[in-house]
Every structure is written in C-alpha cells, then in structure tokens.
Design an enzyme around this catalytic site. Structure first.
Site, mmCIF file in Angstrom:
data_model
loop_
_atom_site.group_PDB
_atom_site.id
_atom_site.type_symbol
_atom_site.label_atom_id
_atom_site.label_comp_id
_atom_site.label_asym_id
_atom_site.label_seq_id
_atom_site.Cartn_x
_atom_site.Cartn_y
_atom_site.Cartn_z
ATOM 1 N N ARG A 75 0.863 -1.200 0.000
ATOM 2 C CA ARG A 75 0.000 0.000 0.000
ATOM 3 C C ARG A 75 0.896 1.246 0.000
ATOM 4 N NH1 ARG A 75 -4.931 0.750 -1.309
ATOM 5 N NH2 ARG A 75 -5.623 -1.000 -0.040
ATOM 6 N N ARG A 99 0.833 -6.221 -10.696
ATOM 7 C CA ARG A 99 1.354 -5.581 -9.477
ATOM 8 C C ARG A 99 1.605 -6.576 -8.342
ATOM 9 N NH1 ARG A 99 -3.350 -2.249 -6.276
ATOM 10 N NH2 ARG A 99 -5.148 -3.590 -6.717
ATOM 11 N N HIS A 168 0.018 4.295 -10.338
ATOM 12 C CA HIS A 168 -0.908 4.671 -9.254
ATOM 13 C C HIS A 168 -0.123 5.319 -8.097
ATOM 14 C CE1 HIS A 168 -3.941 4.122 -6.109
ATOM 15 N NE2 HIS A 168 -4.763 3.573 -6.935
ATOM 16 N N ASP A 212 -12.512 10.492 -5.419
ATOM 17 C CA ASP A 212 -12.055 9.428 -6.318
ATOM 18 C C ASP A 212 -12.535 9.816 -7.716
ATOM 19 O OD1 ASP A 212 -12.199 5.752 -6.151
ATOM 20 O OD2 ASP A 212 -11.147 7.153 -7.499
ATOM 21 N N GLU A 271 -2.600 10.059 -10.138
ATOM 22 C CA GLU A 271 -2.201 8.864 -10.894
ATOM 23 C C GLU A 271 -2.148 9.154 -12.394
ATOM 24 O OE1 GLU A 271 -5.023 5.875 -9.582
ATOM 25 O OE2 GLU A 271 -5.117 6.921 -7.645
HETATM 26 O O1 TA6 Z 1 -7.154 4.915 -8.173
HETATM 27 C C1 TA6 Z 1 -8.205 4.981 -7.254
HETATM 28 C C2 TA6 Z 1 -8.686 3.570 -6.991
HETATM 29 O O2 TA6 Z 1 -9.187 2.981 -8.163
HETATM 30 C C3 TA6 Z 1 -9.735 3.646 -5.896
HETATM 31 O O3 TA6 Z 1 -11.030 3.457 -6.407
HETATM 32 C C4 TA6 Z 1 -9.285 2.560 -4.911
HETATM 33 O O4 TA6 Z 1 -9.811 1.324 -5.301
HETATM 34 C C5 TA6 Z 1 -7.781 2.650 -5.088
HETATM 35 O O5 TA6 Z 1 -7.626 2.739 -6.501
HETATM 36 C C6 TA6 Z 1 -6.955 1.593 -4.404
HETATM 37 O O6 TA6 Z 1 -7.144 0.366 -4.994
HETATM 38 P P1 TA6 Z 1 -6.395 -0.915 -4.323
HETATM 39 O O7 TA6 Z 1 -6.863 -2.067 -5.153
HETATM 40 O O8 TA6 Z 1 -4.921 -0.667 -4.422
HETATM 41 O O9 TA6 Z 1 -6.853 -0.932 -2.875
#
Ligand code: TA6
Length: 303
Positions: A75, A99, A168, A212, A271
């Site tokens: 994370r 990933r 991301h 978001d 992102e």
């Molecule tokens: O980029 C934003 C997003 O798509 C959110 O909707 C949330 O799901 C975030 O990515 C994190 O996703 P993850 O699968 O890494 O928890």
C-alpha cells in the site's frame, strides 16, 4: 528467493555504495542511494516504493501498516496497474495482474548523472488464462533530481491488444485538508464516489471528504500544493490522457487492513493513467509508452 539467487542478482546488478538488492519479508527490494536521491523499488510488481531527493522529505508515501508479502501489493509507492485500470470483470483482480507478480531486473546503470533501472515482465501460461495476449511490459525508472517512470507496453503477439493502465502514485503530503491540486481546471471527470457522475472541474481540486475522480482527455501537468511541507510537487506526463485523483478519507481508509486509521491525512494519489474511455490499442509488434516525471520545489506559492 534463495540466498544464492539474491547473491547472483547483487553480483550482476549491484553497484558498490549505490545499489543493492535485499529481501524485505520475502520480497526482493532494490535499495538505491545516490548524491541526488534515495529510493527503494520492489521486484514484486515493479513497484517504486520510495523516492526522496536530496534536501526534501520523502515524496512518495507508503503506509506504516504496509504488508510486504509475496503475491500482495504494498500500500503506497507506485503500484503498476496493467493491463486494466480499476475493477476487473468476472472476478479478475482490481488494477490488473502485474502488481502482485515478480518482475525481472533487467538493467542498472548510470545515464550521465542519473541512475536508470529497468524491470520487466512477460506473459506466461497463468497470465494468458487471465488475459490471452503475449506481451512484454517494462518499467524504466530514472533517478536523479527528478523521478522519471516510463511504462513500455510491447505487443509480442499476433492480435491487437486493448488496455487501460496506471502509475498509481501515492504522494506524501502534510495534511490533505491543507492541500490542493492545480492543472485540471475545466477538465471533465467521472466521480467514482457518486455513481461515475460527469462533472467539469472548477479551479483547483481541494479535499473535504472521500475523493475518487477520473479526469479524462487531459495531458496537463498537475501540481500538488503541499502547504504543510511548504512545497510543490509537479507531475509531468506523456502518453497518458487520464489523471486520477484519490483520497479514501476516514471511513474508506478504516476498511483497509494495510493502512493506519489517520494515515489518509498524509497521502494523496495523483495517478498517471489511460483509463475509462482513454483506452490504448497496441497492434502486433508495436509498443505504447506512458511516462510520468515527478519534480519537487520548495514553496507552495510562486514568488
Ligand atoms: O485509483 C483509485 C482507486 O481505483 C480507488 O477506487 C481505490 O480502489 C484505489 O484505486 C486503491 O485500490 P487498491 O486495489 O490498491 O486498494
């Protein structure tokens, strides 16, 4: 990874007093230290975990509760979302499948006074069951006074491949309530918090709750105005027509086991993507390059 495999990696790619590879809870991580910056990159997911240019505090954020575990993305840092961005259909993993997979380390070298690190992943029997294409995906990381990440999607098969993708990037900020993002004014966005409603951004993006948003058809430079740290973080991009802005805020963050309750206040995702209608088609034998460059400047307002 066995100790022998790690030793071979360091033998081939290690750079005395600059770069070595160590295991963190079973995940091989590249540790880099140059006069211009410190950085860490996990071989799993080709994931840049940290980047701290000289004279600045950490620019990328990773959760204090981050889990370093084989098969699970960390994370924070810069997860690579590919070959789709967002929810996977039919029970496929969100943000694609690269990933959480091990990438190969391909090159570590000086490029003038910048350090280039190349990592890659190719299709295999498993990935073809999920997504039936032959590909070579490469991340080129160029470390210096700025951080350049170049994601190269190569179609090594005989069928055109349609993909969405994202770098991301989680940024380290002082206080989300005292942070704004400029560069997206008058840009159409899909609001994922409110049923993908379409809106036009007015002025700077500020934060008062879960945010978001998928901004479409934009190749603008975005700037994070991090007032608590009295700095601006610029994100310059090419080969990308979507920018996603995300902060989970308190309630959504509380649902993440790999995030401490109040940490949402110190992170913000800007992102670099091709998402939603900004799909990319890569024909056989061709490639698509998406690049993000991160720059940091002291001072949150221009003199
Ligand atoms: O980029 C934003 C997003 O798509 C959110 O909707 C949330 O799901 C975030 O990515 C994190 O996703 P993850 O699968 O890494 O928890």
């Amino acid at each position: 990874m066995t100790k022998q495999e790690l030793a071979v990696l360091n033998e081939e790619f290690g750079m005395i007093s600059t770069l070595d590879i160590r295991e963190v809870s079973g995940v091989p991580v590249i540790f880099v230290s140059t006069p211009d910056a410190h950085a860490r990159i996990a071989l799993q997911g080709g994931q840049v975990l940290s980047w701290q240019p000289a004279g600045h505090s950490a620019v990328l954020w990773t959760s204090k509760a981050a889990v370093y575990q084989t098969g699970r993305g960390v994370r924070g840092g810069v997860p690579v979302c590919w070959p789709w961005f967002g929810a996977g259909d039919g029970g496929k993993p969100a943000h694609g499948f690269v990933r959480t997979r091990m990438w190969q380390l391909r090159e570590t070298n000086w490029l003038g006074d910048q350090l280039i690190i190349r990592l890659g992943i190719q299709d295999d029997e498993e990935t073809r069951k999920i997504w039936n294409h032959s590909f070579d995906l490469e991340l080129q990381v160029i470390l210096g006074r700025t951080l350049v990440m170049r994601l190269v999607s190569r179609n090594t098969g005989s069928q055109s491949m349609t993909l969405t993708e994202g770098l991301h990037t989680y940024f380290n900020i002082g206080d989300i309530a005292n942070t704004e993002v400029t560069g997206l004014a008058r840009t159409l966005y899909l609001d994922k918090v409110h049923d993908m409603d379409r809106h036009i951004q007015s002025g700077a993006v500020s934060f008062t709750g879960e945010t978001d948003r998928v901004y479409l058809d934009t190749d603008s430079i975005c700037v994070i105005h991090d007032r608590e740290h009295d700095r601006r973080i610029g994100i310059r991009k090419s080969g990308s027509l979507s920018t996603v802005i995300w902060n989970p805020w308190r309630d959504k963050a509380a649902g993440f086991t790999d995030m401490q309750p109040d940490e949402y206040k110190q992170m913000l995702c800007v992102e670099t993507c091709n998402a939603a209608s900004n799909q990319v088609v890569v024909d056989p034998g061709k490639q698509h390059v998406m690049e993000a460059e991160i720059l940091v400047e002291a001072g949150t307002t221009r003199p």
